[in-house]
Enzyme design. Structure first.
Site, PDB file in Angstrom:
ATOM      1  CE  LYS A  11      -3.679  -2.347   2.638  1.00  9.89           C
ATOM      2  NZ  LYS A  11      -4.552  -2.391   3.574  1.00  9.89           N
ATOM      3  CE1 TYR A  51      -9.263  -3.076   0.519  1.00 10.77           C
ATOM      4  CE2 TYR A  51      -8.827  -1.184  -1.078  1.00 10.77           C
ATOM      5  CZ  TYR A  51      -8.375  -2.148  -0.053  1.00 10.77           C
ATOM      6  OH  TYR A  51      -7.027  -2.085   0.208  1.00 10.77           O
ATOM      7  CG  PHE A  59     -13.158   1.829   6.966  1.00  9.18           C
ATOM      8  CD1 PHE A  59     -12.528   1.035   5.915  1.00  9.18           C
ATOM      9  CD2 PHE A  59     -13.916   1.010   7.900  1.00  9.18           C
ATOM     10  CE1 PHE A  59     -12.645  -0.435   5.768  1.00  9.18           C
ATOM     11  CE2 PHE A  59     -13.990  -0.491   7.895  1.00  9.18           C
ATOM     12  CZ  PHE A  59     -13.319  -1.068   6.753  1.00  9.18           C
ATOM     13  NE  ARG A  87      -5.686 -13.274   5.295  1.00 17.89           N
ATOM     14  CZ  ARG A  87      -6.448 -11.961   5.463  1.00 17.89           C
ATOM     15  NH1 ARG A  87      -6.567 -11.099   4.585  1.00 17.89           N
ATOM     16  NH2 ARG A  87      -7.537 -12.033   6.266  1.00 17.89           N
ATOM     17  CB  THR A  93      -6.888  -5.825  10.063  1.00 11.00           C
ATOM     18  OG1 THR A  93      -7.342  -7.148   9.288  1.00 11.00           O
ATOM     19  CG2 THR A  93      -7.217  -4.604   9.373  1.00 11.00           C
ATOM     20  NE  ARG A 104      -1.607  -5.782   7.265  1.00 12.61           N
ATOM     21  CZ  ARG A 104      -2.748  -6.417   6.945  1.00 12.61           C
ATOM     22  NH1 ARG A 104      -3.325  -7.333   7.676  1.00 12.61           N
ATOM     23  NH2 ARG A 104      -3.327  -5.971   5.945  1.00 12.61           N
ATOM     24  CG  ASN A 114      -3.485  -2.609   6.936  1.00 11.87           C
ATOM     25  OD1 ASN A 114      -3.454  -2.159   5.974  1.00 11.87           O
ATOM     26  ND2 ASN A 114      -4.414  -3.412   7.369  1.00 11.87           N
ATOM     27  CG  HIS A 117      -5.164  -6.489   0.030  1.00 11.61           C
ATOM     28  ND1 HIS A 117      -6.355  -6.353   0.790  1.00 11.61           N
ATOM     29  CD2 HIS A 117      -5.204  -7.295  -0.675  1.00 11.61           C
ATOM     30  CE1 HIS A 117      -7.162  -7.282   0.120  1.00 11.61           C
ATOM     31  NE2 HIS A 117      -6.346  -8.024  -0.934  1.00 11.61           N
ATOM     32  CD  GLU A 128      -7.923  -9.752  -3.090  1.00 10.09           C
ATOM     33  OE1 GLU A 128      -8.901  -9.489  -2.263  1.00 10.09           O
ATOM     34  OE2 GLU A 128      -7.036  -9.932  -2.900  1.00 10.09           O
TER      35      GLU A 128
HETATM   36  P1  CMP Z   1      -7.058  -4.823   4.329  1.00  8.09           P
HETATM   37  O1  CMP Z   1      -7.373  -6.007   5.298  1.00  8.09           O
HETATM   38  O2  CMP Z   1      -6.031  -5.104   3.395  1.00  8.09           O
HETATM   39  O3  CMP Z   1      -8.539  -4.624   3.629  1.00  8.09           O
HETATM   40  C1  CMP Z   1      -9.317  -3.871   3.915  1.00  8.09           C
HETATM   41  C2  CMP Z   1      -8.621  -2.376   4.496  1.00  8.09           C
HETATM   42  O4  CMP Z   1      -9.543  -1.605   5.226  1.00  8.09           O
HETATM   43  C3  CMP Z   1      -7.840  -2.914   5.914  1.00  8.09           C
HETATM   44  O5  CMP Z   1      -6.621  -3.535   5.387  1.00  8.09           O
HETATM   45  C4  CMP Z   1      -7.268  -1.523   6.413  1.00  8.09           C
HETATM   46  O6  CMP Z   1      -6.331  -0.820   5.707  1.00  8.09           O
HETATM   47  C5  CMP Z   1      -8.544  -0.844   6.190  1.00  8.09           C
HETATM   48  N1  CMP Z   1      -9.550  -0.713   7.372  1.00  8.09           N
HETATM   49  C6  CMP Z   1     -10.198  -1.831   8.160  1.00  8.09           C
HETATM   50  N2  CMP Z   1     -10.778  -1.344   9.130  1.00  8.09           N
HETATM   51  C7  CMP Z   1     -10.807   0.198   8.974  1.00  8.09           C
HETATM   52  C8  CMP Z   1     -11.022   1.359   9.804  1.00  8.09           C
HETATM   53  N3  CMP Z   1     -11.860   0.968  10.940  1.00  8.09           N
HETATM   54  N4  CMP Z   1     -10.811   2.438   9.623  1.00  8.09           N
HETATM   55  C9  CMP Z   1     -10.002   2.500   8.435  1.00  8.09           C
HETATM   56  N5  CMP Z   1      -9.705   1.595   7.381  1.00  8.09           N
HETATM   57  C10 CMP Z   1      -9.653   0.243   8.149  1.00  8.09           C
END
Ligand code: CMP
Length: 158
Positions: A11, A51, A59, A87, A93, A104, A114, A117, A128
Site C-alpha cells: 500500500k 473493496y 471508512f 496471510r 489487520t 504488520r 497497515n 494487503h 483480485e
Molecule cells: P485490508 O484487510 O487489506 O483490507 C481492508 C482495509 O480496510 C484494511 O486492510 C485496512 O487498511 C482498512 N480498514 C479496516 N478497518 C478500518 C477502519 N476501521 N478504518 C479505516 N480503515 C480500515
C-alpha cells in the site's frame, strides 16, 4: 493442501516507508514463487471492485482515497496453500496488535495504514488477481529451488 496463487498489494504507506524490498525478501525467503509484479495507480473503479465487501463501511471513502493517493506495488505469489501462508507472514489487520515476526507486527502501528494487503481466500485471490493483472502479466516458469523447498509428493500435486 493445494497449489494456489495469492494477490498482494504494498500500500502507499509501505511504498513511502521503503518496505518493498523487505516484503519481497520475506516472501522469497519463505519459498514462495513470484508469479507477477507491477507498480500501478489504482483508480476509483478498480478500488470499488477490489473493496466491494467494504462498500457500506464508514471508512470506505477514506480507504479508497488513501489507496489512490499514490502508486501501489501489486504482486502475485504462488505455492502450496499460498493464500494462508502469505496471510500468516502479513499478520492481522491492526498493526499494533499483529504478531511479532509478521510484516504488520514488525513494521506497523495502524489499522488503515497497515502497509500491505493479502487475499483472504482462494476465491478472493482469483478475483483480485483478475482486477489488476492481465493473463500475459502472470508468468509460469520453473523455480529451481522448488526441489529443495518441497518434497516430491508435494510437487506432484501441481
Ligand atoms: P485490508 O484487510 O487489506 O483490507 C481492508 C482495509 O480496510 C484494511 O486492510 C485496512 O487498511 C482498512 N480498514 C479496516 N478497518 C478500518 C477502519 N476501521 N478504518 C479505516 N480503515 C480500515
Amino acid at each position: 493442501m493445494q497449489w494456489t496463487q495469492t494477490a498482494v498489494l504494498v500500500k502507499p504507506d509501505g511504498l513511502q516507508r521503503g518496505l518493498i524490498g523487505e516484503i519481497i525478501n520475506r516472501f522469497e525467503r519463505k519459498g514462495l514463487k513470484l508469479v507477477g509484479i507491477k507498480m500501478i495507480d489504482m483508480d476509483d473503479e478498480m478500488l470499488s471492485e477490489w473493496y466491494a465487501e467494504h462498500k457500506d463501511k464508514s471508512f470506505f471513502g477514506d480507504l479508497k482515497s488513501f489507496m489512490s493517493s499514490m502508486p501501489i506495488v501489486a504482486m502475485v505469489w504462488g505455492g502450496i496453500d499460498a493464500v494462508s501462508v502469505v496471510r500468516k507472514l502479513v499478520g492481522t489487520t491492526l498493526g499494533r496488535e499483529a504478531e511479532g515476526g509478521s510484516i504488520r507486527g514488525d513494521f506497523g502501528m495502524s489499522q488503515q495504514f497497515n502497509l500491505i494487503h493479502a487475499s483472504a481466500s482462494d476465491e478472493d485471490a482469483k478475483r483480485e488477481i483478475g482486477i489488476v493483472f492481465d493473463k500475459d502479466e502472470l508468468f509460469a516458469y520453473e523455480h529451481a529451488m522448488e526441489q529443495l523447498i518441497y518434497a516430491d509428493y508435494e510437487r506432484s500435486l501441481k
